[in-house]
Each structure stands twice: as C-alpha cells, then as structure tokens.
Enzyme design. Structure first.
Site, short mmCIF file in Angstrom:
data_model
loop_
_atom_site.label_atom_id
_atom_site.label_comp_id
_atom_site.label_asym_id
_atom_site.label_seq_id
_atom_site.Cartn_x
_atom_site.Cartn_y
_atom_site.Cartn_z
N SER A 255 38.99 69.42 20.98
CA SER A 255 37.99 70.30 20.36
C SER A 255 38.62 71.45 19.60
CB SER A 255 37.02 70.83 21.41
OG SER A 255 37.70 71.50 22.44
N LEU A 256 39.61 72.14 20.18
CA LEU A 256 40.23 73.26 19.49
C LEU A 256 40.97 72.80 18.24
CD1 LEU A 256 41.57 75.32 22.55
CD2 LEU A 256 39.61 75.88 21.10
N GLU B 255 32.47 72.08 16.79
CA GLU B 255 31.52 71.35 17.62
C GLU B 255 30.17 71.19 16.95
OE1 GLU B 255 29.74 71.35 22.21
OE2 GLU B 255 31.06 72.97 21.54
N ARG C 75 36.39 60.76 30.22
CA ARG C 75 35.51 61.71 30.89
C ARG C 75 34.15 61.13 31.26
NH1 ARG C 75 36.13 67.51 27.75
NH2 ARG C 75 38.08 68.18 28.73
#
Length: 749
Positions: free
Chosen positions: A567-568, A551, A455
C-alpha cells in the site's frame, strides 16, 4: 540558457535582442529546462516590457504562491488527502513547477491512514543472491527480481491465470512498448475499458498485470527518490530540510543492520506473508508514522505546496457548458469544501485538476483497523459517485470498480467494547503462530503456507475459528512468546506500548493475544489508468482533470486481495505518476499539448464561474453554526450503518444478507442526501452529515458490487454461490491449469 517546457497554457515565445522573452499571453507559472544543470525549474512571470520584451520575475516564489489573490489562486493542482499518495503527487508536481494545495480533514496534516501503517514498505533485496554459498561471482543472480514481485502480487490477488510476460524486466520507467494491455498513444487515444485488466476464468477477478509491473519496475527508484538518503542510493541528503525548489522528498529513518558480507551498516529487510524474499524495509512497527511525518514535512517546506487543514470536500465541481469536447460530460474544475472550524462552504478551483487521495472505505465497518474519525469513510468513492451521477444521471458508468474486495486484516486485537488495534502482518512474518483456545496451531488446516498464506485465507481461518465457540470463550490467539522478549519489544515497540498501557495490561512476549479479523483495506476504488486518470470503465469515458491515487484508486494492482506492504509503495509510485501526468512530464509534444489544452479549458470555465459568483454573491464567505441535534442524528445513523456493513457485508457473505444490506443502505443514502440538501444552504450540516453521506454512497456501492458478484474470489467470499464458474474469456487457461499454477506459486512463497 533555458527553454520553456510546460507553460500553464500555450505561449508563443521568441528571444529578443535584450535577452528577454516575448510571448502572446500568460497567466501563472512556466516549467523550464536548464541546459546547464540538466534539470527542471519553475519560473513565474508577471509583467513584460513593452519595449525590450525583458522578463520580470513575479517575486519570491516562497511567498508568491501562498499569498495569491483570488484571481491567481486557481492556477494550481488540488489534492484531497495528505497521506503518502497525496504527498508524492504534490512533491512530484511541484518539482515540475505546478503549485499545489493539499486539503486534509484533520487539524494535523499527519492525520491520515498512511500514518497508521505498521509493517513496512516493499523495496528490493539487492543482497540476496543465488549461489551465495558457492559458485562464481559472475554467475550469481538476484533472488528478488521484478518478475518475482509481480508473481507474488498475482498469487495474492486471487487471479489464477498465468502471467502474460514471463521474462524479467530491469528497473526503470514502465511505459511505451513495455505496456502489455493499455498502451498510450496520446493522452486519450485508447479505450478506457482496458484498465480493468484480464479476468480470471475461475474467480472472476480482474487483475491488471501492467499495474504490477509498474510497481515492481518503478518502485525501488521511487523509494530512493522520495524516502532514502545518499548512503542508500537516494536523492536526499541526511540533515537537509528539503528547503529548495528542487528537493524531491525526505530521509526516513529506516531500521538498519550490520551485514558481515557487505561489511557495512545496511537497510534491514524483513519477510512478510506471501513474499518470495525478504524485501520489506521498515521503521520498527510504525513505518507509516515515520514515512508520513517526514514526507509531509518535506512537502510543507516546498515553496509551491500549501496544506489546508480541517477541510472536507463535499462535492466535485465540473463544467459541462463550455466543454470543447463533445459528449464528454465536461471537465472537473475544483471541489466544494467545508471548513470544519467555521462550518463555511468554499469553492476551491484548480486549473490543473483534482486528485482524490483521501484513502479507502474500510472505516465504514463496525470492526476496522482504521482510526476513528473522518478517515476511511469512503470520501473519494462518494465524491466520484456523485460526480458520475451528476454527469450521467445514474451510477452505471464504472467510475468505481471492485469495491466488493475489502481486505479484512486477520489479526486485530480483540477486547470486547474496545476499538480494534492492528497487530501487524510482520508479527507472523517473524514467526507468530495462530492458536485456538486449547493451544492448537490451526493455520495449516486452511492453507499449506499456514500463517504466511494470503491475507484473505488467513482472515477467514481466524473468523472460522471464532465461530466454533460461544459465550465468553474466545477461540483465536496470536502467539509469539517463543521469540526473545527484549528483541520483540525493540522490533514492535508500538504494539508493546499499546498492550501495556491498557487498563488491564497484556504482555505479548509472555502470553497469547486474542485476535479477530477487522476491515482493513480497500482493494478496489475509483477506477484509474496507469497514470492515475479517472476512467469510466463501462462507459468508455475519461473524467478530464480528475485523478486518483493510493487506496482511493483502483488501478487493478491488487485484483481481489492485496499483497502485504504494497500500500505505501503504491501511494509513492502512482502518486508520482499523477504528479508527472499533471505537469506533462515525459510526454511527447502532442500528449503535452492535450494536457495543456485541458488546463486552458478549465481556466476559461473557472474564470466564467468566478465572474458569475462575483456578480451574484460572495458565496465563499458565508459561515454558520452546525445544528447539534442534526449532528447527533447523523452520527447515530452512521453507527447503525457500520453495524449493518459488518453483519451483512462482512468476512463471509451470502446473497440474502447482501440483498438486505442493499435495501437498507439505499434508504440510508437517500436519508443522508436529504439531511445534506435541507441543511447545507443554511450552513447547519457539519462534518457528521458529510461523513454519513460519503459512507452511505460508498457502503451502498460496495453492497451492490458484492451482491452482483456471486463468485468467491480473493477477499470476496460468498458462502452460498451459484455455479457460475464456467465463464471463460480472453483465451485464458482452464480452471485446472489455473489451480495447478497457483499452488506451485504458493508453495514457492
């Protein structure tokens, strides 16, 4: 028969002739093990027969916790944040008999950053086999392994060194001798400094390989435990409402496909950027919404969990005068909380400690994919920094780390004077192409993997293209018009609905969509170990009874840049670990005794504090009306702060602008503190002042961290950097070897 496992504090027990249990003292709940069902359960005891020693239950546990009087309410775990990490923590702790109070800033418990996650959550592809088109069945192997996921996380992180472990590990608990760098021999018996992980000689990025192995090894089972139903190997029955004490989670309606090889309706698994295999499960393009809706409902239905909305923690409470451990600074005993509706300040005490799970700080940027409101303004980081300052007298103990690594999502909808809207990574995973204003595909100019590169690289590519034009001519677009229109609308219904509901509708199935990077995710955060305990990495200090997950936490999993859709899963895995740590589950007797000792110490401190408050005044009952002019002033300063962050601490950074940001943010932090200190006693400081204060602390810490790091790596890119790359440590490989290694791995993705 059952036996006691984890009492709230130490109990001397023995059976009596009447079949009861006699004990020396008790306040709260007891976690027990049933030898017949081979499972844990919680039992509350309130009275003891003086003659027989028989145990009398305290009453219906569904009602008992939520109607505690003030003297029992502090026998709990306090979780700040109702997202996936907070709910995973709460459900796991409650399953082991620990009462939990979950505070959330919005009026709805679903109002959290997890709700807005679009792409999906990493699971595991059990169907993709090597040699599937030939060879003997017994020779076929899984392509998607724990090792391949760890390697994908490493490549995305910006850590260029080689893995310490090159062998595959089976799914299961990642602990004990498996841990490479941070083995736990007792709760507090190893150096906290190890939690940062190994440092890359070229990029300067610290990456914790153990955190990646933990995610890869424990992730699939946590997904099954908390999110999936029986037909997918999960622990939750479809149609059940998770009413029982032993419920573990929920059943999320994950998308399914027909698989001819398996002859069944199976979970749909998609590919996302930088993943070696299609391993992402999803619910259309609103996976976060589906997971959050179901997991918060499951938690709310649990008899040991309560949610309290419109509640914002302003400061952590700690006791330093009655600490049993010398020079540890004290123990966290709760949080001071603002009720947004009444503007009332209340002390929420918790013997089992406090969990910071309120998300990251990407919302402090002018362009952010995070929703408008209190979310993502650095609440957990601000709380941690103020605690460190109170305990140590300065912010130099390493309670937060790696804040400079802010992930900018490459593709948010760009429409001037409108809030940014996330266009999920999954679009590029499904074949979307980045084009300039002339229609030229540009992603491969920046990386051989093009749109599927990490990213940070894609974000800088998009940012660079937008800088090539001026005026009203935008120069970066996302094009997926080559895919079937009906399929796109079904796969990405939220994006389709958002684009078509605008005043000037867009149709992403027929036209290219203008995009720009936007602050998206915090790779660093509050420093923790693998169990979620908050650590001062520089001072070698444990902040006892303080935890962080999701986070909000810096586990070292992401290094300098986050792999898509981690992230989840991170919230599930590390939130569950915090819940087990708090309950003393899976520990040796010695380790559990240390946990119980901290709880006992916190209880003593809380009871002393309650006695003082009772003798002085009912502080928790005061309320007031916030000053409207003060709120407008705080909001105006926050808007300026967000602009300052975007202009000076954005996608591409340089030391001069970072220095300017540190200077201005220091002044804003001091001003925010003054606004709070002058007005909170009179209950005039409301949500806007609290938000500004958190954002100022978080923004200043981020800018300082970015200024101190002159080496480009991961999501931190410095446009003019000093030649400081000749730093080698821990016997790491040379930069040439690292570069060759990362390119081989990238080519494989």
């Amino acid at each position: 028969m059952f036996r006691l496992l984890s009492p709230i504090h130490r109990i001397a027990t023995r059976p009596t002739t009447s079949g009861g249990i006699r004990w020396s003292s008790y306040v709260g709940d007891v976690r027990c093990w049933d030898n017949l069902s081979k499972s844990y359960f919680a039992r509350g005891f309130a009275t003891r027969s003086a003659t027989s020693g028989a145990v009398h239950p305290a009453g219906n546990r569904n009602r008992g916790f939520k109607s505690h009087d003030g003297h029992r309410r502090h026998e709990r775990l306090l979780v700040l944040g109702s997202g996936v990490a907070g709910c995973a923590t709460a459900l796991t702790a409650a399953r082991h008999g620990i009462p939990v109070t979950v505070l959330h800033a919005g009026s709805l418990k679903e109002d959290c950053n997890s709700y807005w996650a679009q792409g999906g959550i990493i699971y595991k592809n059990y169907r993709l086999l090597e040699g599937a088109n030939g060879g003997m069945a017994q020779e076929k192997r899984l392509v998607d392994t724990t090792l391949s996921l760890v390697e994908d996380i490493r490549v995305a992180s910006g850590y260029l060194g080689k893995l310490q472990r090159g062998d595959e590990l089976e799914e299961g608990r990642y602990e004990g001798e498996l841990v490479l760098n941070n083995r736990r021999n007792g709760v507090n018996s190893y150096s906290p400094g190890n939690v940062l992980g190994k440092k890359c000689a070229t990029t300067g990025i610290h990456w914790n390989e153990d955190a990646a192995w933990k995610l890869a090894c424990e992730g699939p089972s946590r997904v099954r435990e908390l999110l999936l139903g029986k037909r997918d190997g999960g622990m939750n029955h479809e149609g059940e409402s998770s009413q029982g004490v032993n419920s573990t989670g929920c059943v999320v309606p994950i998308d399914r496909v027909k698989d001819q090889n398996f002859g069944a309706d199976v979970l749909s698994l998609c590919l996302e950027a930088s993943h070696a295999a299609p391993r992402i499960i999803h619910h259309a393009d609103c996976t976060g919404k589906a997971i959050t809706t179901h997991i918060t409902k499951a938690a709310a239905n649990h008899p040991l969990i309560e949610f309290v909305g419109d509640s914002i923690a302003t400061d952590l409470l700690f006791d330093s005068q009655n600490s049993s451990t010398t020079n540890d600074g004290g123990i966290v005993i709760g949080a001071q909380v603002l009720d947004k509706r009444s503007n009332q300040l209340t002390s929420y005490y918790a013997t089992h400690g406090v969990v910071l799970a309120s998300g990251g700080l990407a919302g402090i940027y002018q362009h952010s994919t995070n929703p408008v409101g209190f979310n993502a303004l650095g609440s957990s980081v601000g709380l941690a920094l103020r605690l460190e300052n109170q305990m140590l007298g300065a912010n130099n103990g390493g309670i937060v780390s790696d804040l400079e690594y802010i992930q900018f999502h490459p593709t948010s909808l760009y429409v001037p004077n409108e809030a940014r809207f996330l266009l999920t990574e999954a679009l590029r995973g499904e074949g979307a192409i980045l084009r300039d204003a002339d229609g030229r595909a540009f992603a491969r100019d920046y990386h051989p993997n093009g749109e599927l590169a990490p990213r940070d690289i894609v974000a800088r590519a998009v940012f660079s293209e937008t800088q090539k034009t001026s005026g009203d001519r935008h120069n970066a677009f996302l094009d997926i018009t080559h895919r079937d229109s009906d399929w796109l609308k079904g796969r990405f219904p939220s994006i389709h609905a958002h684009l078509t509901s605008r005043e000037n509708p867009m149709d992403f199935t027929k036209e290219c969509i203008p995009v720009i990077p936007a602050a998206h995710y915090t790779c660093g955060g509050v420093t923790t170990d693998l169990d979620g305990r908050v650590v001062g990495s520089k001072e070698g200090r444990w902040y006892r009874n303080l935890f962080a997950a999701g986070e909000a936490a810096r586990t070292g999993l992401h290094g300098g840049n986050r792999l898509a859709s981690t992230s989840l899963l991170e919230g599930l895995v590390f939130g569950s670990s915090v819940g087990e740590m708090v309950a003393g589950a899976g520990m040796s007797d010695y380790e559990a005794e240390e946990v119980h000792g901290a709880v006992h110490e916190a209880r003593s401190a809380i009871e002393l504090q309650l006695a003082k408050e009772s003798a002085l005044t009912l502080k928790g009952l005061r309320g007031g009306t916030q000053d409207a002019e003060l709120s407008r002033e705080a909001n105006a300063i926050l808007i300026h702060l967000k602009s300052l962050m975007w202009d000076n601490v954005g996608v591409v950074r340089d030391p001069a602008k970072l220095s300017t940001a540190v200077s201005e943010l220091t002044a804003i932090r001091d001003q925010a503190d003054l606004l709070w200190e002058e007005n909170f006693e009179r209950n005039k400081a409301g949500e806007e002042v609290v938000a500004l204060r958190d954002a100022a602390y978080a923004g200043l810490a981020l800018a300082k961290s970015a200024l101190a790091n002159r080496v480009s790596g991961g999501a931190h890119y410095v446009s003019t950097q000093e030649d400081v790359n000749e730093v080698f440590s821990d016997g790491e490989s040379s930069s040439d070897e690292e570069e060759e290694d990362v390119m081989v791995a990238a080519a494989r993705c």
